[in-house]
Design a protein around this motif. Structure first.
Motif, short mmCIF file in Angstrom:
data_model
loop_
_atom_site.label_atom_id
_atom_site.label_comp_id
_atom_site.label_asym_id
_atom_site.label_seq_id
_atom_site.Cartn_x
_atom_site.Cartn_y
_atom_site.Cartn_z
N THR A 26 1.03 -1.03 -0.10
CA THR A 26 0.10 -0.02 0.01
C THR A 26 0.94 1.30 -0.10
N PHE A 27 1.82 1.36 0.95
CA PHE A 27 2.72 2.59 1.06
C PHE A 27 3.87 2.58 0.18
N PHE A 28 4.24 1.55 -0.35
CA PHE A 28 5.40 1.82 -1.15
C PHE A 28 5.47 2.57 -2.38
N PRO A 29 4.15 2.16 -3.15
CA PRO A 29 4.22 3.05 -4.44
C PRO A 29 3.82 4.55 -4.04
N GLN A 30 3.50 4.64 -2.84
CA GLN A 30 3.48 6.24 -2.38
C GLN A 30 4.53 6.88 -1.56
N THR A 94 10.01 9.92 14.74
CA THR A 94 9.03 10.38 15.81
C THR A 94 9.42 9.92 17.18
N SER A 95 8.99 10.93 18.06
CA SER A 95 9.30 11.03 19.58
C SER A 95 8.06 10.31 20.15
N SER A 96 7.09 10.05 19.66
CA SER A 96 5.70 9.73 20.16
C SER A 96 5.48 8.44 19.70
N PRO A 97 5.78 7.21 20.46
CA PRO A 97 5.40 5.63 20.11
C PRO A 97 4.16 5.15 20.25
N GLY A 98 3.26 6.13 20.90
CA GLY A 98 1.86 5.66 21.21
C GLY A 98 1.62 5.17 22.71
N GLN A 133 -2.40 7.32 8.15
CA GLN A 133 -2.32 5.77 8.13
C GLN A 133 -1.07 5.57 8.05
N LEU A 134 -0.04 6.30 7.41
CA LEU A 134 1.35 6.05 7.68
C LEU A 134 1.95 6.07 9.08
N LEU A 135 1.53 7.34 9.72
CA LEU A 135 2.06 7.22 11.08
C LEU A 135 1.25 6.15 12.00
N PHE A 136 0.28 5.57 11.71
CA PHE A 136 -0.12 4.62 12.37
C PHE A 136 0.80 3.26 12.34
N LEU A 138 4.00 3.55 11.40
CA LEU A 138 5.23 3.87 11.98
C LEU A 138 5.10 3.56 13.57
N LYS A 139 4.17 4.09 14.07
CA LYS A 139 4.11 3.90 15.58
C LYS A 139 3.86 2.50 16.06
N ALA A 140 3.36 1.70 15.11
CA ALA A 140 3.18 0.31 15.57
C ALA A 140 4.43 -0.47 15.45
N GLY A 141 5.27 0.03 14.41
CA GLY A 141 6.76 -0.54 14.37
C GLY A 141 7.50 -0.20 15.47
N ILE A 142 7.41 1.15 16.09
CA ILE A 142 8.19 1.47 17.15
C ILE A 142 7.57 0.82 18.45
N ALA A 143 6.35 0.72 18.67
CA ALA A 143 5.84 0.08 19.66
C ALA A 143 6.36 -1.46 19.83
#
Length: 226
Positions: A26-30, A94-98, A133-136, A138-143
């Protein structure tokens, strides 16, 4: 500053996408659209030791050159630092991991980032509406990285130090040599990142040296064979 001049002077368009984006259909083409929006609305910021990179709620960035330690040092019961990740070129910041505590971002050496600050956040989102959606993701990966670090730092102090050395050896700021991976870091930095007290760290370093896993050369250089 125009996008073309910006890209030509900094080489930002050559920055690779993070592996988790490359593997996302989904994200790579963007990625190209995202990068252009980031170049248009972001600004180059250089961070040097011992400064940290501070990001607000609506602020994020892309690491262009160098390396950033992602550290959790707040609200920990044992008052130890915990190294989460060692970010490299192409990683998003990002400094906010959720979760409740904000993560701290500190440079390994002179580090350059492309950062979107709060004042340009809304114009950026207008050019890249899929940011939420991208940030979601990203935060999931950090978590996930946070949880993995929590598990990996429950062991002995020697294992905590070995983990930090492994993360640093795997980073592009380290280079191959006949003695192992050459890492530019001193003992104090390593033990701080590992969350280990000086006396225990001294014993751990001695054991790692005796096992042939690490050798120290000077004040801020070592070779790791782990």
């Amino acid at each position: 500053m125009t996008g073309s001049a910006f890209a030509g002077s900094s080489g930002v368009l050559d920055v690779p996408a993070p592996a988790w984006i490359v593997n996302d259909a989904t994200f790579f083409p963007q990625w190209g659209t995202f990068l252009l929006a980031l170049i248009k609305h972001g600004s180059i910021e250089t961070v040097r030791c011992p400064e940290g990179l501070v990001l607000g709620d609506n602020e994020f960035g892309l690491l262009i050159e160098g390396g950033l330690f992602v550290i959790d040092g707040q609200n920990r019961p044992d008052a130890r630092l915990m190294l989460i990740e060692f970010l490299k070129r192409g990683d998003l910041l990002t400094s906010s991991p959720g979760h409740s505590s904000l993560l701290q971002l500190y440079p390994h050496s002179r580090t350059t980032c492309l950062v979107v600050r709060d004042r340009t956040f809304e114009p950026f989102k207008a050019d890249f509406p899929n940011w939420d959606q991208l940030l979601f993701q990203l935060k999931a990966g950090i978590a996930e990285a946070y949880e993995q670090a929590t598990v990996e730092t429950r062991g002995r102090d020697q294992d905590r130090i070995r983990r930090v050395l492994t993360l640093m050896a795997d980073h592009p700021t380290s280079v191959d040599s006949k003695l192992g991976r050459q890492i530019e870091a001193g003992k104090q930095l390593i033990r701080d990142l590992a969350g280990v007290q000086k006396r225990s760290a001294t014993r751990a370093f001695r054991a790692l040296e005796e096992d042939g896993e690490v050798s120290f050369h000077g004040y801020k250089r070592l070779f790791f064979k782990g």
